[in-house]
Design a protein around this motif. Structure first.
Motif, short mmCIF file in Angstrom:
data_model
loop_
_atom_site.label_atom_id
_atom_site.label_comp_id
_atom_site.label_asym_id
_atom_site.label_seq_id
_atom_site.Cartn_x
_atom_site.Cartn_y
_atom_site.Cartn_z
N THR A 102 0.87 -1.30 0.12
CA THR A 102 -0.01 0.00 -0.10
C THR A 102 0.94 1.23 0.04
O THR A 102 1.69 1.46 0.75
CB THR A 102 -1.02 0.11 1.29
N PRO A 103 0.67 2.13 -0.94
CA PRO A 103 1.49 3.42 -0.96
C PRO A 103 1.16 4.11 0.31
O PRO A 103 0.05 4.52 0.68
CB PRO A 103 0.78 4.23 -2.11
N VAL A 104 2.11 4.54 0.87
CA VAL A 104 1.87 5.71 2.13
C VAL A 104 1.14 6.65 1.78
O VAL A 104 0.28 7.23 2.64
CB VAL A 104 3.34 6.17 2.60
N SER A 105 1.09 7.09 0.61
CA SER A 105 0.34 8.59 0.13
C SER A 105 -1.13 8.12 0.32
O SER A 105 -1.89 9.07 0.33
CB SER A 105 0.67 8.84 -1.23
N GLU A 106 -1.55 6.81 0.19
CA GLU A 106 -3.12 6.51 0.37
C GLU A 106 -3.64 7.07 1.75
O GLU A 106 -4.83 7.05 1.74
CB GLU A 106 -3.31 5.11 -0.10
N PRO A 109 -1.70 12.01 3.18
CA PRO A 109 -1.42 12.76 1.90
C PRO A 109 -0.12 13.60 1.68
O PRO A 109 0.24 13.83 0.46
CB PRO A 109 -2.67 13.82 2.05
N GLN A 110 0.52 13.78 2.58
CA GLN A 110 1.98 14.43 2.49
C GLN A 110 2.93 13.66 1.61
O GLN A 110 3.88 14.26 1.14
CB GLN A 110 2.72 15.04 3.86
N PHE A 111 2.59 12.43 1.29
CA PHE A 111 3.66 11.52 0.47
C PHE A 111 3.02 11.47 -0.96
O PHE A 111 3.49 10.63 -1.91
CB PHE A 111 3.54 10.34 1.00
N ALA A 112 1.92 12.29 -1.14
CA ALA A 112 1.71 12.24 -2.55
C ALA A 112 2.26 12.75 -3.66
O ALA A 112 2.19 12.75 -4.62
CB ALA A 112 0.12 12.93 -2.69
N GLU A 113 3.33 13.64 -3.23
CA GLU A 113 4.05 14.38 -4.15
C GLU A 113 5.27 13.71 -4.31
O GLU A 113 5.90 13.02 -3.62
CB GLU A 113 4.40 15.73 -3.79
N LYS A 114 6.02 13.54 -5.48
CA LYS A 114 7.47 13.24 -5.62
C LYS A 114 8.44 14.00 -4.89
O LYS A 114 8.18 15.22 -4.37
CB LYS A 114 7.91 13.25 -7.16
N ASP A 164 1.93 20.25 11.72
CA ASP A 164 2.29 19.19 10.56
C ASP A 164 3.61 18.81 10.83
O ASP A 164 4.67 18.96 10.13
CB ASP A 164 2.01 19.75 9.28
N TRP A 165 3.97 17.76 11.76
CA TRP A 165 4.97 16.98 11.85
C TRP A 165 5.56 16.10 10.74
O TRP A 165 6.78 16.00 10.51
CB TRP A 165 5.27 16.33 13.24
N ILE A 166 4.64 15.60 10.05
CA ILE A 166 5.03 14.91 9.00
C ILE A 166 5.82 15.76 7.94
O ILE A 166 6.72 15.17 7.27
CB ILE A 166 3.72 14.06 8.41
N SER A 167 5.08 16.77 7.61
CA SER A 167 5.63 17.67 6.23
C SER A 167 7.12 18.16 6.94
O SER A 167 8.13 18.20 5.89
CB SER A 167 4.66 18.88 6.15
#
Length: 397
Positions: A102-106, A109-114, A164-167
């Motif tokens: 499963t893609p993390v971006s699913e 959402p911070q992982f949706a970009e290259k 937003d600690w993930i970004s």
């Protein structure tokens, strides 16, 4: 040096284990303490599902206080926590909510970009995401690790809205292309903790307690100290002692945070405390296909998947290593080679500071030990970890 004996199920010989090797283990622990390599040691060994050795030796603190290590000493298991996080992820996979690919971006959402959109749960679980690894893994000062980036962002945060600690954590980009190199990344397991929370609808700390620790009756284990477990805690330093004293007195609740942004980040890369006896219960659940005494934490096929080498020709250069083919499972280390004498079907994980949990699925031998480093270790030493493993496995008849 005096050894305090803990609870066991039988004598070593009853399972086909040479008791003289326990004597050697205790002798060597005493020598390491005398050389100030470790402050003390607490250990538990089981064979064929029965605890055959459990004891403690040395000092129960790193502060010079004359207090003995005890068999039920509670200590931080550090990165052994990662195996519990991986277990929680596999539980959700078994229930059909996610897959290893499963893609993390699913989910985040911070992982949706290259360049992050190609990272999957499998990459996080195997330390091959390419995200910046833990500080100290490599000699270069840049890029900064994720924790430094989060701290810098927290200092600039105005306190409004959700931090937003993930970004912040991924703002350093990738150090390597995803899937091309093994780089030890604790931040990846914080991300996995957040994923468990979002997919399950339950805070990941609570999920691990309810779905793993409680079923296995690991009553001394958790992310939060109680007054009872705090009273048996290993005293790393004065600040930690003061914290535990406040929990013991009731001045603070062990579940309360400090109000900082760090309260928002899952402590699933290294936040569990436990005892060696509890860790052996966890180990035996893996030896017996995900079950122990009627409790089920995983199915047999999930255990097989987690204990199978996942990487092929993926290099590891962390901490000066030059390994062209890093052996790693799902959340578990599967290191073989000249340093280790266990079976090829062995999964393990080391905890900084230091501790180790080794589970030999072939021999049904499990060992957990805590050996807090003293000044002689100079930060890290293989002797209380790898040498000790060789002593324990030498007892198999």
């Amino acid at each position: 040096m005096n050894v305090i004996q803990g609870k066991t199920d039988c004598r070593p010989m009853e399972t086909g284990y040479d008791a003289s090797r326990i004597e050697m283990l205790e002798k060597r622990f005493g020598e390491m303490i005398d050389r100030k390599l470790i402050h003390g040691a607490v250990y538990c060994i089981s064979h064929k599902g029965r605890v055959i050795a459990h004891g403690a030796i040395g000092r129960n603190n790193g502060m010079g206080i004359d207090a003995p290590m005890k068999p039920d000493t509670v200590f931080g298991i550090a990165s052994i926590t990662k195996t519990f996080t991986a277990t929680a992820v596999m539980q959700l996979i078994e229930d059909g909510y996610i897959r290893l690919n499963t893609p993390v971006s699913e989910i985040l959402p911070q992982f949706a970009e290259k360049p992050f959109d190609g990272i999957t749960l499998w990459h996080l679980l195997t330390h091959t995401s390419g995200l910046c690894p833990d500080g100290g893994c490599f000699p270069e000062a840049a890029p900064k690790d994720s924790w430094e980036l989060i701290e810098a962002a927290a200092e600039k945060w105005d306190g409004k809205g959700e931090f937003d600690w993930i970004s912040a954590g991924i703002s350093g980009g990738l150090r390597r292309l995803t899937g091309t190199e093994w780089q030890y990344c604790s931040f990846g397991f914080a991300l996995l903790g957040e994923i468990v929370s979002r997919v399950s609808g339950m805070n990941v700390h609570d999920h691990i307690e309810e779905k793993i620790l409680k079923p296995l009756k690991m009553t001394d284990s958790g992310f939060y100290f109680t007054p009872e477990t705090a009273a048996r805690g290993f005293l790393y330093r004065e600040e930690h002692k003061n914290y535990l004293d406040k929990i013991i007195s009731g001045e603070i609740n062990g579940r309360d945070g400090d109000g900082s942004v760090w309260d928002r980040i899952p402590n699933t890369g290294g936040g569990i405390h436990s005892t060696v006896y509890d860790l052996i219960r966890y180990a035996n659940a893996y030896i017996y296909g995900g079950r122990l005494e009627g409790a089920r934490i995983l199915g047999r096929k999930s255990v097989e998947k987690m204990s199978t080498v996942q990487l092929h020709n993926v290099p590891d250069r962390c901490w000066g290593a030059d390994e062209p083919d890093r052996l790693y499972g799902i959340g578990f280390d599967i290191r073989h080679g000249q340093s280790f004498s266990y079976s090829d079907r062995t999964i393990m994980h080391e905890g900084a500071g230091a501790s180790s949990l080794d589970i030999d699925l072939e021999e049904q031998l499990a060992a957990a030990w805590f050996v807090p480093f003293d000044e002689g270790a100079k930060g890290w030493s293989a002797e209380p970890l790898y040498n000790v493993q060789n002593i324990i496995w030498s007892g198999l008849i």
